[in-house]
Design an enzyme around this catalytic site. Sequence first.
Site, PDB file in Angstrom:
ATOM      1  N   TYR A 109      44.506  23.901 -45.798  1.00  0.00           N
ATOM      2  CA  TYR A 109      43.373  25.000 -45.187  1.00  0.00           C
ATOM      3  C   TYR A 109      43.441  24.703 -43.639  1.00  0.00           C
ATOM      4  CZ  TYR A 109      39.810  27.207 -42.792  1.00  0.00           C
ATOM      5  OH  TYR A 109      39.297  28.113 -41.840  1.00  0.00           O
ATOM      6  N   TRP A 115      44.914  25.984 -39.342  1.00  0.00           N
ATOM      7  CA  TRP A 115      45.932  26.840 -38.653  1.00  0.00           C
ATOM      8  C   TRP A 115      47.322  26.393 -38.726  1.00  0.00           C
ATOM      9  CZ3 TRP A 115      45.107  30.577 -34.479  1.00  0.00           C
ATOM     10  CH2 TRP A 115      43.893  31.237 -34.626  1.00  0.00           C
TER      11      TRP A 115
END
Length: 770
Positions: free
Chosen positions: A112, A114
């Site tokens: 999880y 970017w």
Amino acid sequence: MVERRMSVATHWGSFVAVVDSGRLVRIEPRGDDPAPSPIGPGMVTAADDSARVLRPAVRKGWLNGLPRAHDTARGTDAFVEVSWDDAITLVSEELLRVRSQHGDSAVFGGSYGWASAGAFHNAQGQLHRFLALGGGYTDSRNTYSTAALEVILPHVIGGAPWSYQSRMPMWDEVAESCELVVAFGGLALKNSQINPGGLARHQTQDLQRRCREAGVRFVNVSPIRSDTAGFLDAEWLSVIPNTDTAAMLGIAHTMLVNGWHDEDFLRRCCVGFERFASYLTGEFDGVAKDAAWAARITGISRDTITELARRLSTQRSLIMVNYAIQRADHGEQPIWMSVVLAAMAGSMGRPGCGWGAGYATMDATGVAPGRPSVASVPRVPNPVADFIPVARIADTLLHPGRTIDYDGRRLTLPELRLIYWCGGNPFHHHQDLHRLTRAWQTPDTVVVHEAWWNTTAKFADIVLPVATSLERDDLAAGFSDPHLVAMPKVREPAGESRTDHHIFTALASRLGYEREFTQSRSEIEWVRHLYEQTKANLGDEGALPSFDDFWRSSSAELPALSGPFPGSFEALRADPQRFPLTTPSGRIEIFSEEIDSFGYDDCSGHPAWFEPVEWLRADLSDRFPLHLISNQPASRLHSQYDNGGHSLKSKIRGREPVTINPLDAASRGIENGMIVRVHNDRGSCLAGAVLSDDVRPGVIQLSTGAWWDPAQPGQSGTLDRHGNPNTLTADRGCSRLSQGPSAHSALVDVELYDGPLPDVLAFTPPHLEH
């Protein structure tokens, strides 16, 4: 010196890397970017800094089979560097052991975050494909950024959680047709530096300027004045944090009792207004949610609330909500209420007006309604049905077998025995990091892919060094951004780093499914394949150049999408029978029979005011009288490149800056540049004081993303030397509906730190043995 100039794509923009004999010299903005982010040039110093993970490493206690001393060995132990062959053997054998002894759901696919830009080297996609082919894994659902919004909006306006992005007005439409923008949570330009997946050129700043030049007036409803750009000349309504819903209710009540609401739209295009109106007037609970009531809660005057109701009703208006206001106790309510307020105001479904969310949160929202689909690595269905709400990871580790509510369902939290994490930093984005530390000791094994020795790597058992986005071939395709950007490898990976794909290929080979994982393609063959598949899917309409021409020219433009898009509010206004929404009623659900049937005491069938657990009117404020706003940083993306040059320059004596109102600072003897201790019952951290009346009295602002640096990892309340606000935030779900994070509901106090100043060790690797 013979310099080469190469294309670089990141979440914070596209740049040009200048390379000499394989050495990265500098990173420059592209010449056609009107507002380049300063984060890019700062990547150079981090590329080879001392925090790079250069070889596979295994926590010494785990390698020797020792029990964790006092449950805190993760985060404190030394590491032993091993060969890649040994590392692959350890990970593959541990995966097999956990699956055979505890089942596939005991493996958590914790990618999880970017990660890095790039369509192929997407850490989450690579990890989930690898784990699904191996038997499956427990997944997470929703995001830390917008969990409450993602769950509530499909109930209220229908569609997929993110479909609102193509259904709300774009900035050019606002400039042309809107007169008044009311922004709850503001429009901080610093957030528009980024776009998930990549970004060619920043456009939000210029588009906002055009709106102001066209005469659009802006109102910033936020405890922080600088949440709107100075050139917007925004009126600042300094609201008490976590009271946006009360402010909207006061506005709505004023519209209702004065007959200013859009009765025609409410009757034809919405359901449940009558029941909501009874709540507004106090028929149910004896409390009228009028402007005076709202003023007592919000700190905004009754006259201001009344006047704003009049302006919204008589002008072509747009109500915006930022993501920050829903990361709080009962965070679903301001999102739901903002839709209801827009429906009442009379502008919903009119060009450039109505409602929208997340403007300026990234340079995509409001810039373009979407782009054609770009091919991605094929997803593999996950054989495991178990999932957890993303922000409930500590609950899951601490309380396996416990049942929780989530969006009308009852979930049983699985027992996780192996965490496999890449492309993110849970010790940045999760709340109450001391609680997470305790939870993190419970699984048998934690495997992490990392390029730097950040906190997540230090709290792992097996750390596998990965190449950065500068050290691999890929192509970028940002969210709604109409450009493809080439990402040729700028330099060779540092040390023994390998790409995530390379690592998973080696593991898949050891486990017997390499061909299924790679589909017999090399990495550059995958990049070529994704581009050519995208080109083929577009056909003649796209007219993309050949892959070789694209790779040489560095970019290609995708054709623009045009509406109307599914769920259009304009179409709904025009003919709700022909163009219904995908809600149960086909209309905007001011009252939701479905949500009401869940029977939640913290999220009823219509938007309502629920008092937060922690806010400036709570009893706890007697001990902790300051409300902490832990918003996104201007100097990095979340925690990415906190060790980069731009982020390091923003520090004060090596600590994250905290903004304090001068009145609050004066009463505590704090001056600019002093080191302060921010604290509550959950923990404490050091930060550098910045005095500014941009923040409301009683509020402090400490951005997220400083790499967590606890003096004694695992000891509750231990001092964080660097300034991570999640040392202080509560690990508590928004409500039983979304279970999203409630980071912005945290009370603290600040005091001058007058002890010996400890060294910041956030960027120092652990002790490494060979």
